[in-house]
Write an enzyme that holds these catalytic residues in place. Structure first.
Site, PDB file in Angstrom:
ATOM      1  N   ASN A   1       0.869  -1.178   0.000  1.00  0.00           N
ATOM      2  CA  ASN A   1       0.000   0.000   0.000  1.00  0.00           C
ATOM      3  C   ASN A   1       0.905   1.227   0.000  1.00  0.00           C
ATOM      4  O   ASN A   1       1.490   1.566   1.018  1.00  0.00           O
ATOM      5  CB  ASN A   1      -0.868  -0.035   1.275  1.00  0.00           C
ATOM      6  CG  ASN A   1      -1.669   1.239   1.458  1.00  0.00           C
ATOM      7  OD1 ASN A   1      -1.817   2.042   0.524  1.00  0.00           O
ATOM      8  ND2 ASN A   1      -2.193   1.444   2.664  1.00  0.00           N
ATOM      9  N   TRP A   2       0.990   1.850  -1.172  1.00  0.00           N
ATOM     10  CA  TRP A   2       1.923   2.980  -1.297  1.00  0.00           C
ATOM     11  C   TRP A   2       1.362   4.284  -0.743  1.00  0.00           C
ATOM     12  O   TRP A   2       2.060   5.282  -0.704  1.00  0.00           O
ATOM     13  CB  TRP A   2       2.305   3.184  -2.761  1.00  0.00           C
ATOM     14  CG  TRP A   2       3.261   2.153  -3.282  1.00  0.00           C
ATOM     15  CD1 TRP A   2       3.851   1.140  -2.581  1.00  0.00           C
ATOM     16  CD2 TRP A   2       3.757   2.052  -4.627  1.00  0.00           C
ATOM     17  NE1 TRP A   2       4.670   0.420  -3.396  1.00  0.00           N
ATOM     18  CE2 TRP A   2       4.632   0.954  -4.658  1.00  0.00           C
ATOM     19  CE3 TRP A   2       3.537   2.778  -5.799  1.00  0.00           C
ATOM     20  CZ2 TRP A   2       5.294   0.571  -5.829  1.00  0.00           C
ATOM     21  CZ3 TRP A   2       4.185   2.398  -6.962  1.00  0.00           C
ATOM     22  CH2 TRP A   2       5.057   1.301  -6.970  1.00  0.00           C
ATOM     23  N   LYS A   3       0.067   4.280  -0.417  1.00  0.00           N
ATOM     24  CA  LYS A   3      -0.571   5.501   0.111  1.00  0.00           C
ATOM     25  C   LYS A   3      -0.348   6.651  -0.891  1.00  0.00           C
ATOM     26  O   LYS A   3      -0.343   6.406  -2.089  1.00  0.00           O
ATOM     27  CB  LYS A   3      -0.034   5.799   1.509  1.00  0.00           C
ATOM     28  CG  LYS A   3      -0.097   4.556   2.416  1.00  0.00           C
ATOM     29  CD  LYS A   3       0.184   4.811   3.852  1.00  0.00           C
ATOM     30  CE  LYS A   3       0.049   3.497   4.616  1.00  0.00           C
ATOM     31  NZ  LYS A   3       0.184   3.658   6.059  1.00  0.00           N
TER      32      LYS A   3
ATOM     33  N   HIS B   1      -9.285   1.453   4.926  1.00  0.00           N
ATOM     34  CA  HIS B   1      -8.009   1.645   5.634  1.00  0.00           C
ATOM     35  C   HIS B   1      -8.215   2.660   6.769  1.00  0.00           C
ATOM     36  O   HIS B   1      -8.991   3.595   6.641  1.00  0.00           O
ATOM     37  CB  HIS B   1      -6.945   2.146   4.650  1.00  0.00           C
ATOM     38  CG  HIS B   1      -5.574   2.142   5.245  1.00  0.00           C
ATOM     39  ND1 HIS B   1      -5.139   3.146   6.085  1.00  0.00           N
ATOM     40  CD2 HIS B   1      -4.563   1.248   5.154  1.00  0.00           C
ATOM     41  CE1 HIS B   1      -3.906   2.856   6.475  1.00  0.00           C
ATOM     42  NE2 HIS B   1      -3.535   1.716   5.930  1.00  0.00           N
TER      43      HIS B   1
ATOM     44  N   GLU C   1      -6.563   5.090   7.719  1.00  0.00           N
ATOM     45  CA  GLU C   1      -6.355   6.500   7.350  1.00  0.00           C
ATOM     46  C   GLU C   1      -7.587   7.058   6.646  1.00  0.00           C
ATOM     47  O   GLU C   1      -7.905   8.235   6.778  1.00  0.00           O
ATOM     48  CB  GLU C   1      -5.092   6.628   6.478  1.00  0.00           C
ATOM     49  CG  GLU C   1      -3.841   6.432   7.309  1.00  0.00           C
ATOM     50  CD  GLU C   1      -2.659   5.829   6.574  1.00  0.00           C
ATOM     51  OE1 GLU C   1      -2.658   5.786   5.336  1.00  0.00           O
ATOM     52  OE2 GLU C   1      -1.718   5.375   7.274  1.00  0.00           O
TER      53      GLU C   1
ATOM     54  N   GLU D   1      -5.019  -4.345  10.985  1.00  0.00           N
ATOM     55  CA  GLU D   1      -3.966  -3.354  11.158  1.00  0.00           C
ATOM     56  C   GLU D   1      -4.210  -2.558  12.433  1.00  0.00           C
ATOM     57  O   GLU D   1      -5.023  -1.622  12.434  1.00  0.00           O
ATOM     58  CB  GLU D   1      -3.947  -2.394   9.971  1.00  0.00           C
ATOM     59  CG  GLU D   1      -3.720  -3.083   8.643  1.00  0.00           C
ATOM     60  CD  GLU D   1      -3.144  -2.130   7.607  1.00  0.00           C
ATOM     61  OE1 GLU D   1      -2.083  -2.424   7.084  1.00  0.00           O
ATOM     62  OE2 GLU D   1      -3.767  -1.084   7.361  1.00  0.00           O
TER      63      GLU D   1
ATOM     64  N   GLY E   1       2.947   2.746  10.632  1.00  0.00           N
ATOM     65  CA  GLY E   1       3.908   3.820  10.388  1.00  0.00           C
ATOM     66  C   GLY E   1       4.641   4.272  11.633  1.00  0.00           C
ATOM     67  O   GLY E   1       5.304   5.309  11.622  1.00  0.00           O
TER      68      GLY E   1
ATOM     69  N   SER F   1       3.877  -1.698  10.324  1.00  0.00           N
ATOM     70  CA  SER F   1       5.341  -1.786  10.466  1.00  0.00           C
ATOM     71  C   SER F   1       5.912  -3.156  10.127  1.00  0.00           C
ATOM     72  O   SER F   1       6.876  -3.597  10.745  1.00  0.00           O
ATOM     73  CB  SER F   1       5.759  -1.340  11.877  1.00  0.00           C
ATOM     74  OG  SER F   1       5.365   0.002  12.115  1.00  0.00           O
TER      75      SER F   1
ATOM     76  N   GLY G   1       3.050  -0.897   4.228  1.00  0.00           N
ATOM     77  CA  GLY G   1       3.137   0.509   3.821  1.00  0.00           C
ATOM     78  C   GLY G   1       4.585   0.889   3.561  1.00  0.00           C
ATOM     79  O   GLY G   1       5.157   0.589   2.511  1.00  0.00           O
ATOM     80  N   GLY G   2       5.205   1.511   4.547  1.00  0.00           N
ATOM     81  CA  GLY G   2       6.555   2.066   4.407  1.00  0.00           C
ATOM     82  C   GLY G   2       7.575   1.130   3.772  1.00  0.00           C
ATOM     83  O   GLY G   2       8.332   1.536   2.874  1.00  0.00           O
TER      84      GLY G   2
HETATM   85  P1  PGA Z   1       3.164   0.611   7.553  1.00  0.00           P
HETATM   86  O1  PGA Z   1       1.683   0.820   6.984  1.00  0.00           O
HETATM   87  O2  PGA Z   1       3.674  -0.695   7.019  1.00  0.00           O
HETATM   88  O3  PGA Z   1       3.944   1.799   7.064  1.00  0.00           O
HETATM   89  O4  PGA Z   1       3.045   0.579   9.053  1.00  0.00           O
HETATM   90  C1  PGA Z   1       0.798  -0.256   6.865  1.00  0.00           C
HETATM   91  C2  PGA Z   1      -0.515   0.210   6.306  1.00  0.00           C
HETATM   92  O5  PGA Z   1      -1.004   1.279   6.679  1.00  0.00           O
HETATM   93  O6  PGA Z   1      -1.128  -0.481   5.446  1.00  0.00           O
END
Ligand code: PGA
Length: 247
Positions: free
Chosen positions: A9-11, A95, A97, A164, A170, A208, A229-230
Site C-alpha cells: 500500500n503505497w498511500k 483503511h 487513514e 492493522e 507507520g 510496520s 506501507g513504508g
Molecule cells: P506501515 O503501513 O507498514 O507503514 O506501518 C501499513 C498500512 O497502513 O497499510
C-alpha cells in the site's frame, strides 16, 4: 494451508516516474514466485502505467480506495468500473487513514465492498483498533463490530481481511507476533461463526511489517500475509518481505 498474500500500500507516495522505476527493479526480484500472491496498490495516477507493466507478470494490481456509487456527479471520486478498466483486480477498502481523515464508517465501507464485489473486484477490508481501545480492553468487541458492520450481507468470496492495529501503522511498533496472532484467531472465530465458507479467507497483518519481522509473523498459525506501507516503497525491501513470507 492458505497461500501467503503480500500487498503493498503505497498511500500518497510515488509519481509516475517513481512508479516506473520501482516496477522495473521489482519485477525481476520476484519473477517466478508462485508460492505467494503479490499485489501493488499505487496511487490512482499510477494505475494505468502499472497495469501495462504488470500485465505479463505474477504481480496483481490494486487501488487504495473507490466510491460506492456506479457513476455520477461525485467530483474527485473513482468508481469500481474505472478501476476495472484501469486494470485493477483488487481494491483496498476501509483503511484506518480513510476512516480517520476522510470520515469512512463501517456503513460506507459496507457499501463500497458491495459495489466492488458486484463488479468482480476483489477486496482487502482493513480493520483495526486504536491504542486507547487496546489499552481499555475493547479490541475484540471493536473488531467484531467493524467486521459485522463492514461485512453486512456480504459473502466472503473475493474478500481478504487485513488486521492493522492503528498504533502499529507507520510507527515502527509492530504488534508482537503473539498479540497479532491472538487477534487473528479472534477474527477467524468471528468469520467461522458468522460467514459461510470462510475457511479459505486470508487474514493479513499490517503495521510496520518489514523484511526483518515477516518471518516470525508469518510463522504464526492465523497470519496469512501482510499489508505493507513504508517497507513496500523500496523494491529490495518489498521483495524480501515477499520471499520471507513463503512458509
Ligand atoms: P506501515 O503501513 O507498514 O507503514 O506501518 C501499513 C498500512 O497502513 O497499510
Amino acid at each position: 494451508m492458505r497461500k501467503p498474500y503480500i500487498a503493498a500500500n503505497w498511500k500518497m507516495m510515488k509519481n509516475l516516474a517513481e512508479t516506473e522505476e520501482f516496477i522495473s527493479s521489482f519485477i525481476p526480484l520476484v519473477e517466478g514466485i508462485t508460492d505467494a500472491d503479490i499485489l501493488l496498490a499505487p496511487p490512482f495516477t499510477s494505475l494505468s502505467l502499472s497495469a501495462q507493466m504488470l500485465l505479463p507478470t505474477n504481480v496483481k494490481l490494486g487501488a487504495q480506495n473507490m466510491f460506492y456509487e456506479e457513476s455520477g456527479a461525485y467530483t474527485g471520486e473513482i468508481s469500481a468500473d474505472m478501476l476495472l478498466f484501469a486494470g485493477c483486480s483488487t481494491v483496498i477498502i476501509g483503511h484506518s487513514e480513510r476512516r480517520q481523515y476522510f470520515g469512512e464508517t463501517n456503513e460506507t465501507v459496507n457499501k463500497k465492498i458491495k459495489m466492488a464485489r458486484s463488479r468482480g473486484l476483489e477486496v482487502i477490508l482493513c480493520i483495526g483498533e486504536s491504542l486507547e481501545d487496546r489499552e481499555s480492553g475493547k479490541t475484540f468487541d471493536l473488531l467484531s463490530a467493524q467486521l459485522a458492520g463492514s461485512l453486512k450481507d456480504i459473502t466472503m468470496d473475493g474478500v481478504t481481511v487485513a488486521y492493522e492495529p492503528i498504533w502499529a501503522i507507520g510507527t515502527g511498533k509492530t504488534a508482537t507476533p503473539q498479540i497479532a496472532n491472538e487477534t487473528h484467531i479472534h477474527i477467524r472465530e468471528w468469520l467461522s461463526k458468522n460467514k459461510e465458507n470462510s475457511d479459505g479467507v486470508r487474514i493479513q497483518y499490517g503495521g510496520s511489517v518489514k523484511p526483518e519481522n515477516i518471518g516470525e509473523l508469518i510463522s504464526e498459525s492465523e497470519i496469512d500475509g501482510a499489508l505493507v506501507g513504508g517497507a513496500s516503497l523500496k523494491p529490495d525491501s518489498f521483495a524480501n518481505i515477499v520471499k520471507g513470507a513463503i512458509k
